[in-house]
Design a protein around this motif. Structure first.
Motif: not given
Length: 165
Positions: A74-77, A82-84, A132-140, A142-145
């Motif tokens: 979802a683009a909304e996620v 990005c905001a968080e 890998w989400m922590d590396q690809a997007f930002a630390p944290g 994986e948990d946020a997703l």
């Protein structure tokens, strides 16, 4: 299982706002190794093939009845993340999902058959985030997703998906 409302498709308001394929795996099966560098390709259209997945993607024909023949996100996620995390330099493609949507809670499609642009899918489960989400997007990330990592689906009919926007 199909929609609990006869004649209504649970994905009625779903819009496709992005399409991606990747010819190779960067993270899948690479635990304990560095990420690979296969590109994630933005495409205007993608051919969906019943029982195989999305032509040109790394999971195309991966194995019979594979539950992740197509992945939705979802683009909304992405916008909320990005905001968080105050991230402005990461495209939605970093999540390596195939079909970027607007207008629907993707978790509502788990266990449901649904149609997008005349192509039938069945939601098989959450596209769970990995470390890998922590590396690809930002630390944290994986948990946020967790609980909003997207949707894994099988392709039930042939057709061509296009971006709505």
């Amino acid at each position: 299982m199909t929609s609990s409302l006869p004649g209504l498709d649970p994905a009625h308001d779903l819009r496709v706002v992005g399409l991606f394929v990747s010819p190779g795996h960067n993270f899948f099966g690479r635990f304990g190794q560095p990420a690979d560098t296969n590109p994630t390709l933005t495409v205007d259209t993608v051919e969906c093939v019943k029982g195989y997945g999305l032509r040109g993607d790394r999971f195309f024909g991966y194995r019979p009845d594979y539950k992740g023949q197509a992945t939705f996100f979802a683009a909304e996620v992405w916008e909320a993340l990005c905001a968080e995390f105050k991230v402005a330099d990461r495209d939605v493609s970093v999540f390596r999902r195939n079909i970027i949507t607007r207008g629907i809670d993707l978790n509502s499609l788990i266990g449901q058959e649904f149609t997008v642009q005349g192509i039938r899918f069945v939601g098989t489960g959450e596209a769970r985030p990995c470390h890998w989400m922590d590396q690809a997007f930002a630390p944290g990330a994986e948990d946020a997703l967790k609980g909003r990592g997207g949707l894994r689906a099988r392709v039930l009919s042939d057709g061509v998906l296009r971006c709505d926007d």
